[in-house]
Motif scaffolding. Sequence first.
Motif, PDB file in Angstrom:
ATOM      1  N   VAL A  75       0.843  -1.196   0.000  1.00  0.00           N
ATOM      2  CA  VAL A  75       0.000   0.000   0.000  1.00  0.00           C
ATOM      3  C   VAL A  75       0.881   1.250   0.000  1.00  0.00           C
ATOM      4  O   VAL A  75       0.643   2.190  -0.765  1.00  0.00           O
ATOM      5  N   LEU A  76       1.926   1.259   0.820  1.00  0.00           N
ATOM      6  CA  LEU A  76       2.846   2.390   0.826  1.00  0.00           C
ATOM      7  C   LEU A  76       3.538   2.552  -0.525  1.00  0.00           C
ATOM      8  O   LEU A  76       3.653   3.665  -1.040  1.00  0.00           O
ATOM      9  N   SER A  77       3.970   1.447  -1.099  1.00  0.00           N
ATOM     10  CA  SER A  77       4.616   1.518  -2.419  1.00  0.00           C
ATOM     11  C   SER A  77       3.663   2.132  -3.438  1.00  0.00           C
ATOM     12  O   SER A  77       4.044   3.010  -4.218  1.00  0.00           O
ATOM     13  N   HIS A  78       2.425   1.685  -3.417  1.00  0.00           N
ATOM     14  CA  HIS A  78       1.431   2.218  -4.346  1.00  0.00           C
ATOM     15  C   HIS A  78       1.161   3.702  -4.069  1.00  0.00           C
ATOM     16  O   HIS A  78       1.079   4.507  -5.000  1.00  0.00           O
ATOM     17  N   LEU A  79       1.037   4.068  -2.797  1.00  0.00           N
ATOM     18  CA  LEU A  79       0.778   5.461  -2.438  1.00  0.00           C
ATOM     19  C   LEU A  79       1.872   6.366  -3.006  1.00  0.00           C
ATOM     20  O   LEU A  79       1.575   7.405  -3.604  1.00  0.00           O
ATOM     21  N   PHE A  80       3.138   5.986  -2.848  1.00  0.00           N
ATOM     22  CA  PHE A  80       4.225   6.827  -3.337  1.00  0.00           C
ATOM     23  C   PHE A  80       4.247   6.896  -4.863  1.00  0.00           C
ATOM     24  O   PHE A  80       4.471   7.962  -5.430  1.00  0.00           O
ATOM     25  N   VAL A  81       3.973   5.776  -5.539  1.00  0.00           N
ATOM     26  CA  VAL A  81       3.915   5.805  -7.004  1.00  0.00           C
ATOM     27  C   VAL A  81       2.754   6.685  -7.465  1.00  0.00           C
ATOM     28  O   VAL A  81       2.891   7.470  -8.406  1.00  0.00           O
ATOM     29  N   HIS A  82       1.611   6.574  -6.803  1.00  0.00           N
ATOM     30  CA  HIS A  82       0.447   7.397  -7.148  1.00  0.00           C
ATOM     31  C   HIS A  82       0.785   8.877  -7.020  1.00  0.00           C
ATOM     32  O   HIS A  82       0.467   9.687  -7.898  1.00  0.00           O
ATOM     33  N   GLN A  83       1.440   9.249  -5.922  1.00  0.00           N
ATOM     34  CA  GLN A  83       1.816  10.648  -5.726  1.00  0.00           C
ATOM     35  C   GLN A  83       2.742  11.139  -6.839  1.00  0.00           C
ATOM     36  O   GLN A  83       2.542  12.225  -7.393  1.00  0.00           O
ATOM     37  N   ILE A  84       3.754  10.349  -7.133  1.00  0.00           N
ATOM     38  CA  ILE A  84       4.734  10.739  -8.154  1.00  0.00           C
ATOM     39  C   ILE A  84       4.052  10.883  -9.503  1.00  0.00           C
ATOM     40  O   ILE A  84       4.319  11.835 -10.255  1.00  0.00           O
ATOM     41  N   HIS A  85       3.156   9.960  -9.817  1.00  0.00           N
ATOM     42  CA  HIS A  85       2.414   9.982 -11.074  1.00  0.00           C
ATOM     43  C   HIS A  85       1.663  11.308 -11.243  1.00  0.00           C
ATOM     44  O   HIS A  85       1.803  11.997 -12.255  1.00  0.00           O
ATOM     45  N   HIS A  86       0.899  11.683 -10.239  1.00  0.00           N
ATOM     46  CA  HIS A  86       0.097  12.903 -10.358  1.00  0.00           C
ATOM     47  C   HIS A  86       0.920  14.178 -10.170  1.00  0.00           C
ATOM     48  O   HIS A  86       0.617  15.200 -10.782  1.00  0.00           O
ATOM     49  N   ARG A  87       1.969  14.129  -9.350  1.00  0.00           N
ATOM     50  CA  ARG A  87       2.841  15.305  -9.276  1.00  0.00           C
ATOM     51  C   ARG A  87       3.502  15.551 -10.637  1.00  0.00           C
ATOM     52  O   ARG A  87       3.703  16.696 -11.029  1.00  0.00           O
ATOM     53  N   GLY A  88       3.824  14.485 -11.354  1.00  0.00           N
ATOM     54  CA  GLY A  88       4.384  14.634 -12.700  1.00  0.00           C
ATOM     55  C   GLY A  88       3.405  15.322 -13.633  1.00  0.00           C
ATOM     56  O   GLY A  88       3.789  16.174 -14.446  1.00  0.00           O
ATOM     57  N   GLN A  89       2.136  14.962 -13.539  1.00  0.00           N
ATOM     58  CA  GLN A  89       1.122  15.622 -14.356  1.00  0.00           C
ATOM     59  C   GLN A  89       1.012  17.090 -13.986  1.00  0.00           C
ATOM     60  O   GLN A  89       0.933  17.961 -14.866  1.00  0.00           O
ATOM     61  N   ALA A  90       1.020  17.385 -12.683  1.00  0.00           N
ATOM     62  CA  ALA A  90       0.947  18.777 -12.238  1.00  0.00           C
ATOM     63  C   ALA A  90       2.184  19.546 -12.704  1.00  0.00           C
ATOM     64  O   ALA A  90       2.083  20.706 -13.134  1.00  0.00           O
ATOM     65  N   HIS A  91       3.323  18.906 -12.650  1.00  0.00           N
ATOM     66  CA  HIS A  91       4.574  19.510 -13.096  1.00  0.00           C
ATOM     67  C   HIS A  91       4.467  19.900 -14.569  1.00  0.00           C
ATOM     68  O   HIS A  91       4.852  21.011 -14.962  1.00  0.00           O
ATOM     69  N   ALA A  92       3.929  18.996 -15.385  1.00  0.00           N
ATOM     70  CA  ALA A  92       3.764  19.278 -16.816  1.00  0.00           C
ATOM     71  C   ALA A  92       2.771  20.414 -17.041  1.00  0.00           C
ATOM     72  O   ALA A  92       2.997  21.279 -17.898  1.00  0.00           O
ATOM     73  N   MET A  93       1.675  20.434 -16.283  1.00  0.00           N
ATOM     74  CA  MET A  93       0.710  21.528 -16.423  1.00  0.00           C
ATOM     75  C   MET A  93       1.340  22.857 -16.025  1.00  0.00           C
ATOM     76  O   MET A  93       1.096  23.883 -16.662  1.00  0.00           O
ATOM     77  N   LEU A  94       2.152  22.841 -14.986  1.00  0.00           N
ATOM     78  CA  LEU A  94       2.803  24.062 -14.524  1.00  0.00           C
ATOM     79  C   LEU A  94       3.724  24.621 -15.607  1.00  0.00           C
ATOM     80  O   LEU A  94       3.868  25.837 -15.738  1.00  0.00           O
ATOM     81  N   ALA A  95       4.299  23.739 -16.407  1.00  0.00           N
ATOM     82  CA  ALA A  95       5.185  24.179 -17.492  1.00  0.00           C
ATOM     83  C   ALA A  95       4.447  25.043 -18.513  1.00  0.00           C
ATOM     84  O   ALA A  95       5.077  25.816 -19.234  1.00  0.00           O
ATOM     85  N   GLY A  96       3.125  24.940 -18.560  1.00  0.00           N
ATOM     86  CA  GLY A  96       2.326  25.747 -19.470  1.00  0.00           C
ATOM     87  C   GLY A  96       1.854  27.051 -18.861  1.00  0.00           C
ATOM     88  O   GLY A  96       0.946  27.685 -19.391  1.00  0.00           O
ATOM     89  N   THR A  97       2.456  27.443 -17.745  1.00  0.00           N
ATOM     90  CA  THR A  97       2.076  28.690 -17.074  1.00  0.00           C
ATOM     91  C   THR A  97       3.282  29.635 -17.052  1.00  0.00           C
ATOM     92  O   THR A  97       4.354  29.305 -17.551  1.00  0.00           O
ATOM     93  N   LYS A  98       3.112  30.767 -16.417  1.00  0.00           N
ATOM     94  CA  LYS A  98       4.199  31.739 -16.270  1.00  0.00           C
ATOM     95  C   LYS A  98       5.234  31.299 -15.231  1.00  0.00           C
ATOM     96  O   LYS A  98       6.289  31.906 -15.094  1.00  0.00           O
ATOM     97  N   VAL A  99       4.932  30.217 -14.493  1.00  0.00           N
ATOM     98  CA  VAL A  99       5.796  29.742 -13.416  1.00  0.00           C
ATOM     99  C   VAL A  99       6.625  28.548 -13.902  1.00  0.00           C
ATOM    100  O   VAL A  99       6.081  27.613 -14.485  1.00  0.00           O
ATOM    101  N   SER A 100       7.905  28.597 -13.654  1.00  0.00           N
ATOM    102  CA  SER A 100       8.778  27.470 -14.018  1.00  0.00           C
ATOM    103  C   SER A 100       8.560  26.313 -13.054  1.00  0.00           C
ATOM    104  O   SER A 100       8.550  26.509 -11.843  1.00  0.00           O
ATOM    105  N   PRO A 101       8.409  25.104 -13.594  1.00  0.00           N
ATOM    106  CA  PRO A 101       8.264  23.946 -12.708  1.00  0.00           C
ATOM    107  C   PRO A 101       9.568  23.692 -11.949  1.00  0.00           C
ATOM    108  O   PRO A 101      10.649  23.830 -12.516  1.00  0.00           O
ATOM    109  N   PRO A 102       9.473  23.319 -10.689  1.00  0.00           N
ATOM    110  CA  PRO A 102      10.679  23.072  -9.894  1.00  0.00           C
ATOM    111  C   PRO A 102      11.267  21.688 -10.155  1.00  0.00           C
ATOM    112  O   PRO A 102      10.564  20.773 -10.585  1.00  0.00           O
TER     113      PRO A 102
END
Length: 179
Positions: free
Chosen positions: A131-158
């Motif tokens: 469950v912990l392994s899945h939780l961390f993969v899930h977080q990374i998966h969606h943070r990656g999507q958020a990171h990509a969306m942020l790249a389309g804004t005025k803010v540089s993704p970290p």
Amino acid sequence: MSDNTLRDHFSAMARNSAWSNHRLLGACAGLTDAEFAQERISFFPSLQMTLNHNLIVDHIYLADMAGVGRKNISLVGDIPFPKLADLRAAQEAFDADLIAFCDSLSAPDLDRIVMIEWHDGQVSQEPIRLVLSHLFVHQIHHRGQAHAMLAGTKVSPPQLDEFFLNYDSPRRKGEPFAT
């Protein structure tokens, strides 16, 4: 992680998650609330919805592992935190809880079976380590999507991948969870 136990790995992953959330939500703070909620192309249609989803699922899995029950989660709706400042505070509180949970685990706890009821009504029995392994993969998966969306804004993704290596330590010096 000097003694290389699986629990130590999960504790480090929880700290990495908190650090990544700190960086990503800190970058999102450069957006207005309207820009944060603006429709974008991704699995979820906005940064707001993606990052709220991540937090909701975090709470669900931790409730399952801690045995407190999903019904005791006080998050309501798909976007319980429409404003970034509120989401950021809630994510920081959750991250502290996840770190404490991982730090408290013993080796036998990692094999303890928890029941998970899925959205389709099925129930599965899962060891906490999976469950912990899945939780961390899930977080990374969606943070990656958020990171990509942020790249389309005025803010540089970290940068979100400078956490574990000794080489990266100067890049994260002075940041929370970055020891």
